[in-house]
Scaffold this motif. Structure first.
Motif, short mmCIF file in Angstrom:
data_model
loop_
_atom_site.label_atom_id
_atom_site.label_comp_id
_atom_site.label_asym_id
_atom_site.label_seq_id
_atom_site.Cartn_x
_atom_site.Cartn_y
_atom_site.Cartn_z
N THR A 1 31.09 85.42 60.96
CA THR A 1 31.34 84.50 62.07
C THR A 1 32.61 83.72 61.74
OG1 THR A 1 29.94 82.80 61.07
CG2 THR A 1 28.90 84.28 62.67
N ASN A 2 33.19 83.12 62.77
CA ASN A 2 34.42 82.37 62.51
C ASN A 2 34.46 81.10 63.33
OD1 ASN A 2 35.04 83.71 65.05
ND2 ASN A 2 37.17 83.17 64.66
N ASP A 3 35.29 80.20 62.89
CA ASP A 3 35.50 78.92 63.54
C ASP A 3 36.94 78.51 63.24
OD1 ASP A 3 35.10 76.57 64.90
OD2 ASP A 3 33.37 75.93 63.72
N PHE A 4 37.40 77.43 63.88
CA PHE A 4 38.73 76.90 63.61
C PHE A 4 38.60 75.42 63.32
CE2 PHE A 4 39.67 80.81 65.77
CZ PHE A 4 40.85 81.25 65.19
N PHE A 5 39.26 74.97 62.25
CA PHE A 5 39.25 73.53 61.97
C PHE A 5 40.34 72.81 62.74
CE2 PHE A 5 41.92 75.38 58.65
CZ PHE A 5 43.00 74.53 58.59
N THR A 6 41.25 73.57 63.35
CA THR A 6 42.29 73.01 64.22
C THR A 6 42.73 74.07 65.21
OG1 THR A 6 44.51 72.01 64.31
CG2 THR A 6 44.10 73.63 62.59
N ASN A 7 43.14 73.63 66.38
CA ASN A 7 43.71 74.54 67.37
C ASN A 7 45.23 74.44 67.41
OD1 ASN A 7 41.22 75.60 68.36
ND2 ASN A 7 40.88 73.70 69.51
N ASP B 1 43.39 90.37 59.25
CA ASP B 1 43.92 89.22 58.54
C ASP B 1 43.19 87.96 59.00
OD1 ASP B 1 46.92 89.91 57.22
OD2 ASP B 1 46.23 91.29 58.78
N VAL B 2 43.03 87.01 58.10
CA VAL B 2 42.52 85.70 58.49
C VAL B 2 43.62 85.00 59.28
CG1 VAL B 2 41.64 83.48 57.66
CG2 VAL B 2 41.05 85.60 56.45
N LYS B 3 43.24 84.31 60.35
CA LYS B 3 44.21 83.69 61.25
C LYS B 3 44.54 82.27 60.81
CE LYS B 3 42.43 86.34 65.18
NZ LYS B 3 41.76 86.26 66.51
N PRO B 4 45.72 81.77 61.18
CA PRO B 4 46.06 80.37 60.88
C PRO B 4 45.02 79.41 61.44
CG PRO B 4 48.00 81.56 61.62
CD PRO B 4 46.83 82.48 61.84
N GLY B 5 44.62 78.45 60.63
CA GLY B 5 43.66 77.44 61.06
C GLY B 5 42.23 77.93 61.15
#
Length: 493
Positions: free
Chosen positions: A239-245, A224-228
Motif C-alpha cells: 500500500t502507499n501514501d504520501f506525506f506531502t503533495n 520506482d518509489v515516487k517523490p514524497g
C-alpha cells in the motif's frame, strides 16, 4: 586539503526485504549490499526482525565481505524482515557508531530500525530542537534524526508518526525502515536519491537503491518509489501514501553520470545507455582530431564508447583498473595518495604509444587525479592527450548527499576551462553542456515538465532551500563572485 586526491562519493546504499524465509533473509540482504558496494565502502550493517519482533543487528567498518566474513554471524540474524546499509560518510564522523541501520525502541509501542541515503539540510536545527526536548543521540549522523522525531511524535499509529516526522526533515533522503510487521520505504519530495521496489518468486518484496541489487537476488522490478511517497509492505501486500503533495522529481543527475552501476535502470532510463548518449553528445560538442578513444575505468567506459561512436574514432581499452586497491583520497599524505592512484590505474602502452588520445572521464573534481592520468599517458608514449568530460563542469556544491559542500574544493569554480587544461597538462579539454546532459538522460518530471533532474552542481540552481547550508554557500559564492552580473546564479529558493 588543497592537494587531496578526491573522488566523488555518495553517502550509502539501501536494501530491505519483507516476507523471505527467516533463514535466508540476512543472506539475501548481504548479497544485495554486495551489489551496492560502489555506493559506500566505509562500513556495512544488517538488521533483522524475528517473529517475536526482536531486533538482531550486526555492523562494522569495512567492505561487506569484511564485515560479514564469518558465517556464524548469520546464525544470529534470523527473521522474515530485514534491512541493510552500506555507508560512505557525508555527514557525521567516521566510526562504528555511525554505521547503519540504526535501531530504536518506543515504550509500549514497537521497536523499529531505519537506514538512510542522502543528506538533511536542516539537520543542525532539528538536532538542537530535539535535544532541547530531551532527545539523546547515539551517533552524530543526521540519519538518526528521523528516528528521534518518530519517538517524539504524539501520533498513535506508527505510519502517522513517520509521516509527521518526514514533513519536518528537509533535503535529500531515501529511507528504508522495518518494524515487527512491516517494511517501509520513504522518499523526499524531489526524489533526489533512487529507490526501487521488486518482488521475488517466493512472494517476498525487496526495496533497494538500484535495480542491480534486484537482479542480484532474482527480484522482478515493479516500480520506482515516487517523490514524497511512503510505501508500506506487510501481510496486506503493498500500500502507499504520501506525506506531502508538494512534489517535483529532481533526481540527482550524478546518479546517471557517476554513482549508479551501468547495469541499473533509474526511472525507466538505462544508466549505461544514458552514459553512451552523454559521450556521443560530448563528441558532437567537442570534436578533436585523434587516433583512439579510451575511458577512465570504470564509470567512464560507457561514455567513452559513446564518444567513440559519436566521433567515429576507434575505441580501445587503454587503461586498466585494479579491483584490489582501496580508496586513495583518505590516505594521510599526498605521496601516499599518489602512490595509491598509481597502484589503482595502469596504461596499456601498445594502445596509446605514439597516438593522439581522447581520454574520456565522467567528471573533474579537484583536477589532481586528472593531472596524474594525463602524465601517466604521456609517460606511456601518448603523443597528445585530449580530455573530454561527459558531464558539465562541477562548479557548485551538493547538499543532498554528495560529499562536496564547498566551492573551494572544485577546480571549475576557481578556474576557466583553459586554465584547467593547463593545470592538468592536457592538449585540449572539453565538457558536456547542461542542455546536452539533460537531452542524454531524457527524463521528465512527474508533471511532464522540466528535466526531472537536479543539475545544481553545474548551474547553481538548487531545487529546494538550503536551510542550514545557505549562509555557508552564500559566503563561498560571494567570495568567488558567483552572484556578480557577469557570472550570475540565483540564490536558492
Amino acid at each position: 586539503m588543497p592537494n587531496e586526491v578526491k573522488s566523488l562519493n555518495e553517502e550509502c546504499g539501501l536494501f530491505g526485504i519483507w516476507g523471505s524465509n527467516e533463514n535466508e533473509t540476512a543472506g539475501l540482504i548481504h548479497d544485495g549490499l554486495h551489489s551496492l558496494q560502489h555506493r559506500g565502502q566505509e562500513g556495512a550493517g544488517i538488521v533483522v526482525m524475528d517473529n517475536e519482533h526482536h531486533i538482531h543487528r550486526h555492523r562494522g567498518l569495512g567492505l561487506v565481505s569484511q564485515v560479514f566474513s564469518d558465517n556464524y554471524v548469520f546464525d544470529d540474524l534470523k527473521g522474515n524482515i530485514g534491512i541493510g546499509h552500506v555507508r560512505y560518510a557525508t555527514a557525521g564522523s567516521h566510526g562504528v557508531k555511525n554505521i547503519q541501520p540504526f535501531t530504536f525502541h518506543l515504550d509500549d509501542f514497537t521497536d523499529f530500525s531505519l537506514a538512510h541515503n542522502g543528506n538533511l539540510t536542516n539537520a543542525d536545527t532539528l538536532k538542537r530542537t530535539l535535544q532541547s526536548k530531551g532527545a539523546s543521540f547515539n551517533s552524530d549522523s543526521d540519519s538518526e534524526i528521523l528516528g528521534q522525531l518518530i519517538k517524539m511524535s504524539k501520533q498513535v499509529k506508527f505510519i502517522d508518526r513517520l509521516k509527521e516526522a518526514l514533513r519536518q526533515i528537509k533535503g535529500g533522503f531515501a529511507f528504508v525502515l522495518s518494524t515487527g510487521d512491516e517494511l517501509i520505504a520513504a522518499l523526499d519530495p524531489n526524489g533526489f536519491r533512487p529507490l526501487v521496489i521488486g518482488r521475488r518468486e517466493d512472494g517476498s518484496y525487496v526495496v533497494c537503491s538500484e535495480t542491480c541489487a534486484l537482479d542480484q537476488v532474482n527480484a522482478r522490478y515493479i516500480r520506482d518509489v515516487k517523490p514524497g511517497e511512503v510505501v508500506i509492505i506487510n501481510n496486506n501486500g503493498i500500500t502507499n501514501d504520501f506525506f506531502t503533495n508538494d512534489t517535483n522529481l529532481a533526481i540527482c543527475s550524478m546518479e546517471y553520470i557517476y554513482f549508479a552501476r551501468p547495469d541499473s535502470v533509474i526511472h525507466n532510463v538505462s544508466v549505461h545507455e544514458a552514459r553512451m548518449r552523454m559521450g556521443a553528445l560530448c563528441a558532437k560538442e567537442n570534436p578533436v582530431d585523434a587516433d583512439v578513444v579510451i575511458g577512465v575505468p570504470n564509470s567512464s567506459l560507457s561514455a567513452a564508447l559513446g564518444y567513440a561512436k559519436g566521433s567515429n574514432i576507434p575505441y580501445d581499452m587503454g587503461m586498466i583498473k585494479s579491483q584490489y586497491v582501496a580508496r586513495t583520497f583518505i590516505e594521510p599524505t599526498q605521496k601516499k595518495r599518489e602512490r595509491g592512484v598509481s597502484m589503482k590505474l595502469s596504461v596499456v602502452k601498445s594502445v596509446v604509444e605514439g597516438k593522439k588520445v581522447v581520454l574520456v572521464d565522467d567528471s573533474i573534481v579537484r583536477g589532481t587525479t586528472s593531472k596524474y592520468i594525463v602524465q601517466l599517458l604521456k609517460r606511456s608514449g601518448a603523443k597528445e592527450v585530449h580530455v573530454r568530460i561527459a558531464s558539465p563542469a562541477l562548479r557548485f556544491p551538493c547538499f543532498y548527499g554528495i560529499d562536496i559542500q564547498t566551492t573551494e574544493e572544485l577546480i571549475a569554480a576557481n578556474h576557466t576551462v583553459s586554465e584547467i587544461k593547463d593545470i592538468i597538462g592536457a592538449d585540449s579539454l572539453g565538457y558536456l553542456s547542461v542542455d546536452s546532459l539533460i537531452k542524454a538522460i531524457n527524463l521528465k518530471n512527474d508533471h511532464g515538465e522540466g528535466s526531472g533532474l537536479c543539475t545544481s552542481y553545474f548551474d547553481g540552481k538548487y531545487p529546494t532551500p538550503l536551510y542550514d547550508y545557505q549562509a555557508q554557500f552564500d559566503k563561498s559564492a560571494e567570495e568567488l563572485g558567483l552572484y556578480e552580473e557577469d557570472n550570475y546564479i540565483e540564490r536558492s529558493i
